[in-house]
Design an enzyme around this catalytic site. Structure first.
Site: not given
Ligand code: ZN
Ligand code: ZN
Length: 638
Positions: A378, A380, A382, A508
């Site tokens: 992923q 990703d 944050h 997120h």
């Molecule tokens: Zn997350």
């Protein structure tokens, strides 16, 4: 008199009882001809509906999605009649629309086969040509139940209806079906349809019930649109990433790990090119990158809430007398990194990215090449920030996301905003601040979006990014999700201006979603004809004969020195065969070299998909290729 407000705000007065069709006629014959249904005070209705009192009315045509659906659903009735004509024992169950078409579930013991589709279509064409009006008839629930007492499927449909008035629609004298409507005014307006497939489907999806036959169809307003759609489907089959991935040696699967992709060397070149680009953009947008473990103690997942909400999709393992989980998401690991030191508002916003490998146990039936896998990476990140920073952070994420999509040639995207669901945590105040910040960010970027009221996660509102590929298929890729839950669960804090400790806002976000899936999408979007910056092998040098092998090696060395991914074809085959093979492997550039080129320090360039060739000096080739790579151009034109 009825007083009608039109979508442009203008007001029209007509006699009470005027039908919507007559109203459309009054507005203009063009509109009347195109009309298929109407929206009266926000509710879809037939054109034959009489108007009275005050009403806001919008005439719907097949240019509106709702109009297209009305048209397709009307086709479902027509197909149902066609099937009943051929198989009079057919019992009709339910016929809704789906993306690009419709289906009808039928209970019929004799199997409908693909070889029957043409017969069904012939009947449908006859019904359409007959130009028979769709006529609505209403009765009370009790009357309808009495009328259909012998039909368990339709009785069930009535029992599920939420209205006391039950309606039936007929088109012509021999076919009537229970339906809420609306429909096009006549069968001639049902467009151009094709029966696509048939599959088994249990009644109500319940395996203890009888297996029905689900017949799928598609319908379009014009023959050309139908042809284009069928062409896109053909093209999608031709571009199937599972076939191309095998043919071009990009990735594979093995029964040793169902749903776990093996990425081959050529696939990794594409992967790494995306990662390099992704890192560069994130660096520019002020992200730092971390990596967190994929196996973490089970207790952590109790704390994060995944144990309660996601356990069925997680993998577990035991060692040293303790239970561990393989991470399905990167967030808890990110929280642990955050907690390793103190934080102040001065360092906010803090943007922390992770290309995290996650495992999610999907049912084996839904696996589909790289599109649906059990292990994926992923992209990703944050973001930890203050409530005041939400809006500008969202704008930053939107800009970064669009920049990345555009680099791959995706220009057609749409966004959806999901708001507070009934079951939620966090105060109304924080929900309102956050949702307004999301809306304001979208407004400031002048982005149109769809709102999904009440569809957010219980822990925060979200924005989803959808793109359309060159075959007009929609893919959800990116997401921005606010989270009011996890910082509290992990006791995350920062010291604010007033010297008190507060929980940070946690955002997120992912841009590509899953690397594996994104590469699958790219393979189909490009038909494996990758732009130069992504092509595993960018250039192949093709010596005309052995005599120019040495010169080919010199050219190769120059290209490699300029960091181009290239190779030489030293096989004994004729040059035409070498060119054909390079074309079939979708090589962006083929450089043919013979004695003439060797003498003038040049190369004869052929471009993928083209017939022409052009002789240029090596330096010129390097400078043009360099520019096309740097600009991530899709077009290879020389
Ligand atoms: Zn997350
Ligand atoms: Zn209907």
């Amino acid at each position: 008199m009825a007083k009608i407000t039109l979508p442009d705000g203008s007001i029209l007065e007509v006699a009470d009882g005027t039908t919507v069709a007559q109203l459309a006629e009054q507005i203009g014959p063009g509109l009347a001809k195109a009309a298929v249904a109407a929206k009266i005070n926000g509710h879809l209705a037939d054109l034959s509906t009489p108007i009275s009192g005050e009403a806001a009315i919008q005439i719907i045509t097949v240019k509106d999605n709702e109009g297209l659906e009305v048209m397709r659903h009307s086709c479902a009735h027509i197909m149902a009649e066609a099937i009943c004509r051929i198989w009079p024992a057919t019992k009709l169950v339910y016929g809704p629309t789906v993306e690009d078409g419709f289906y009808y579930d039928v209970d019929l013991d004799e199997p409908i086969r693909p070889s029957d589709f043409e017969r069904i279509e012939q009947q449908m064409t006859e019904i359409v040509k007959a130009d028979r009006p769709f006529v609505r008839r209403e009765m009370t629930r009790a009357e309808a139940l009495k009328k259909l007492a012998a039909d368990k499927y339709k009785t069930d449909n009535i029992n599920r209806a939420d209205s006391e008035v039950i309606s039936f629609y007929s088109h012509g004298d021999h076919f009537e079906d229970l339906c809420r409507g609306p429909h096009v005014p006549s069968t001639a307006k049902a467009g151009f349809a094709k029966v696509m497939s048939v599959a088994g489907a249990y009644w109500h999806g319940d395996p203890t019930q009888k297996m029905l036959q689900r017949v799928y169809g598609t319908a379009w307003p014009t023959q050309k649109q139908l042809d284009d759609y069928l062409h896109r489907l053909d093209e999608a089959r031709r571009r199937d990433h599972r076939l191309l991935g095998k043919q071009l040696d990009l990735f594979s699967f093995d029964e040793a790990g169902p749903g776990f992709a093996f990425i081959h060397a050529k696939g990794m070149i594409i992967w790494n090119a995306i990662v390099d680009f992704w890192r560069g953009v994130h660096n520019r947008y002020g992200y730092e990158e971390i990596r967190t473990p994929i196996i973490l103690n089970e207790q952590l997942w109790h704390r994060s809430g995944h144990w309660d909400n996601y356990k069925e999709n997680m993998y577990f393992t035991r060692f040293d007398d303790a239970s561990y989980a393989i991470k399905p998401m990167n967030c808890p690991g990110g929280c642990l990194v955050y907690k390793t030191r103190q934080h102040s508002y001065r360092e906010f916003p803090m943007r922390v990215a992770e290309l995290g490998l996650v495992h999610r146990h999907e049912a084996s039936g839904v696996m589909h090449g790289l599109f649906r896998v059990r292990q994926f990476t992923q992209d990703d990140a944050h973001i930890f920030c203050t409530p005041e920073q939400i809006e500008s952070e969202i704008i930053g994420v939107i800009e970064l996301t669009f920049e990345i999509y555009k680099a791959f040639g995706f220009e057609d995207f749409h966004l959806e905003l999901s708001t507070k669901p009934e079951k939620h945590i966090g105060s109304d105040e924080i929900w309102e601040t956050a949702t307004n910040a999301l809306k304001e960010a979208l407004r400031r970027k002048a982005i149109e979006y769809k709102i999904n009221e009440g569809d957010g996660a219980f822990y925060g509102p979200k924005i989803d990014f959808h793109i359309r590929d060159c075959l007009k298929r929609s893919w959800q890729l990116g997401t921005i999700q606010l989270d009011f839950s996890m910082p509290a669960r992990f006791g995350l804090v920062y010291t604010d201006k007033d010297n008190t400790e507060k929980p940070p806002v946690m955002i997120h976000r992912a841009v590509l979603g899953s690397f594996e899936r994104f590469i699958g999408i790219l393979i189909e979007h490009y038909g494996a004809s990758f732009p130069l910056w992504l092509a595993p092998e960018q250039v192949r040098i093709l010596p005309i004969s052995e005599k120019t092998n040495d010169y080919a090696r010199q050219v190769e060395a120059r290209l490699k020195g300029a960091k181009l991914r290239c190779g030489c074809d030293f096989s004994n085959e004729k040059i035409a065969a070498k060119i054909a093979r390079a074309h079939s492997e979708r090589l962006p550039y083929m450089l043919v070299v013979g004695p003439k080129e060797a003498q003038s320090n040049s190369v004869n360039v052929r471009v993928r998909g083209g017939q022409e060739n052009k002789t240029v000096g090596i330096d010129e080739f390097l400078s043009i290729a360099g520019r096309i790579i740097a600009d991530k151009e899709i077009d290879l034109a020389f």
